[in-house]
Motif scaffolding. Structure first.
Motif, short mmCIF file in Angstrom:
data_model
loop_
_atom_site.label_atom_id
_atom_site.label_comp_id
_atom_site.label_asym_id
_atom_site.label_seq_id
_atom_site.Cartn_x
_atom_site.Cartn_y
_atom_site.Cartn_z
N ALA A 126 12.63 -37.40 20.71
CA ALA A 126 11.71 -38.04 19.76
C ALA A 126 12.44 -38.68 18.58
CB ALA A 126 10.71 -37.01 19.25
N VAL A 127 13.69 -38.31 18.37
CA VAL A 127 14.35 -38.68 17.11
C VAL A 127 14.69 -40.18 17.00
CG1 VAL A 127 16.84 -38.32 17.59
CG2 VAL A 127 15.88 -37.69 15.36
N VAL A 128 14.95 -40.83 18.13
CA VAL A 128 15.31 -42.26 18.07
C VAL A 128 14.14 -43.07 17.51
CG1 VAL A 128 15.98 -44.28 19.42
CG2 VAL A 128 17.07 -42.08 19.88
N LYS A 129 12.94 -42.75 17.96
CA LYS A 129 11.73 -43.43 17.45
C LYS A 129 11.55 -43.12 15.96
CE LYS A 129 6.79 -44.03 18.30
NZ LYS A 129 5.59 -43.49 18.97
N ALA A 130 11.78 -41.87 15.58
CA ALA A 130 11.63 -41.45 14.18
C ALA A 130 12.63 -42.18 13.27
CB ALA A 130 11.82 -39.94 14.06
N HIS B 201 19.03 -32.47 13.63
CA HIS B 201 19.75 -32.26 14.89
C HIS B 201 19.15 -31.05 15.62
CE1 HIS B 201 22.28 -28.83 13.59
NE2 HIS B 201 22.46 -29.46 12.45
N VAL B 202 19.58 -30.84 16.85
CA VAL B 202 18.86 -29.90 17.72
C VAL B 202 19.58 -28.57 17.94
CG1 VAL B 202 17.65 -31.75 18.93
CG2 VAL B 202 19.83 -30.91 19.83
N VAL C 28 12.97 -40.12 9.58
CA VAL C 28 14.18 -39.31 9.39
C VAL C 28 15.32 -40.33 9.25
CG1 VAL C 28 14.71 -39.07 11.86
CG2 VAL C 28 15.48 -37.31 10.29
N GLN C 29 16.35 -39.96 8.50
CA GLN C 29 17.38 -40.97 8.19
C GLN C 29 18.64 -40.85 9.06
OE1 GLN C 29 15.53 -39.31 5.61
NE2 GLN C 29 14.29 -41.16 5.91
#
Length: 332
Positions: free
Chosen positions: A71-75, A29-30, A81-82
């Motif tokens: 970027a996290v949705v693609k990851a 998370h950010v 990332v889980q």
């Protein structure tokens, strides 16, 4: 004999602690650990490890250590990332219906909001996200948005006329500002403080936490407690990871998430209250900020002015009439 027993206990402890977890769950998370989202992520980590008997090792990475929200949705799709908890706006392209939460004055209060999120409408939205290949688990609060301005206190809808409002990229928020005669300006969040300070924009809408932490109250003359819109996060999981878990561990994830969500709502409200107290203290000390709270009658006038935009989003490719009507009905 005593030594033998103690030795056996020590060996058992070492064996247990060295047993590798069967699954590793990275939660990216950010924000920092001391925010409601950060605290809830730590709560979830501890609770899931307890419920799963150590089979799932949860590793929380705060403050964009692994990924930004962009970027996290693609990851997640790649299972790099889980788990993550991006703001709703990050899902705008894949599930535009989440813009339901942008609709102004659609929620009467936090109870109405949570009733919607925990009910049929909330589940329908989560199902839409899950169909796109990311498992939607639950909604976490940031808070309700309030108006601030340097030009004129926003008490009646007509007070917004001609004011330049900073908004996030959202067709709903654009329509909202046009409905009250405002001039919407899309601007990155990082530029809002200087924009307000230099008069590039006159006004903004933010939850108390954003106003306080970014010191917007120091470059605005008026703050109106309007609770007109909502900002929140959607906690999501990699579908590949979710599908790899046996049913008992999936149940553990759901239980830990349910408990973490209840805690996150408490953390968010507590932070909102304490930071609003700080803003009120600043206003009292400096005399540079006036604070207003809309009365039920004033809120109704705003609701009338902005709810005329709802039909613009009845289309299924926008938000959908059914979701909007069910949301309103949940508050009656």
């Amino acid at each position: 004999m005593k030594k033998l027993v103690m030795g056996a206990v020590a060996a058992a402890v070492v064996a247990t602690s060295s047993m590798a977890a069967e699954y590793t769950l990275k939660f990216s998370h950010v924000v920092s650990d001391n925010t409601p989202k950060g605290k809830a992520a730590r709560f979830f980590e501890k609770r899931l490890e307890e419920l799963s008997g150590g089979k799932i090792d949860v590793q929380v990475y705060p403050s964009s250590q692994l990924y930004t929200d962009n970027a996290v949705v693609k990851a997640l799709r790649l299972n790099s990332v889980q788990m993550a908890a991006p703001s709703f706006s990050k899902f705008g392209k894949i599930v535009p219906q989440l813009a339901l939460f942008d609709l102004p004055f659609i929620f009467n209060d936090a109870d109405h909001l949570h009733k919607v999120q925990d009910g049929e409408v909330g589940q329908a939205l989560k199902d839409m996200v899950t169909e796109k290949g990311i498992v939607a688990l639950d909604y976490w609060d940031n808070g309700f948005k309030q108006f601030t301005s340097s030009t004129k206190a926003l008490i009646e809808p007509k007070d917004a006329e001609g004011q330049k409002f900073r908004i996030m990229s959202s067709k709903v928020l654009e329509a909202q500002m046009h409905a009250i005669g405002g001039n919407p300006q899309m601007m990155p969040f990082s530029e809002v403080y200087s924009g307000l300070q230099q008069g590039v924009i006159d006004a903004a809408e933010n939850p108390i936490s954003n106003i306080y932490t970014k010191k917007f109250h120091e470059v605005q003359k008026y703050l109106t407690v309007s609770d007109h819109g909502y900002l929140g996060y959607l906690v999501v999981m990699s579908k590949k990871f979710w599908n790899s878990l046996p049913a008992d561990l999936q149940a553990n994830v759901k239980q830990a998430m349910k408990e973490a969500t209840a805690q996150e709502r408490i953390y968010a409200q507590e932070l909102n209250d304490s930071q609003f107290d700080e803003i009120k203290e600043y206003a009292k000390k400096t005399g540079k900020l006036e604070i207003f709270t809309l009365t039920p009658e004033q809120k109704e006038a705003w609701r009338k002015a902005v709810s005329k935009i709802y039909p613009e989003f009845y289309d299924e490719d926008a938000i959908g009439k059914d979701l909007i009507e069910k949301t309103i009905a949940a508050g009656k």
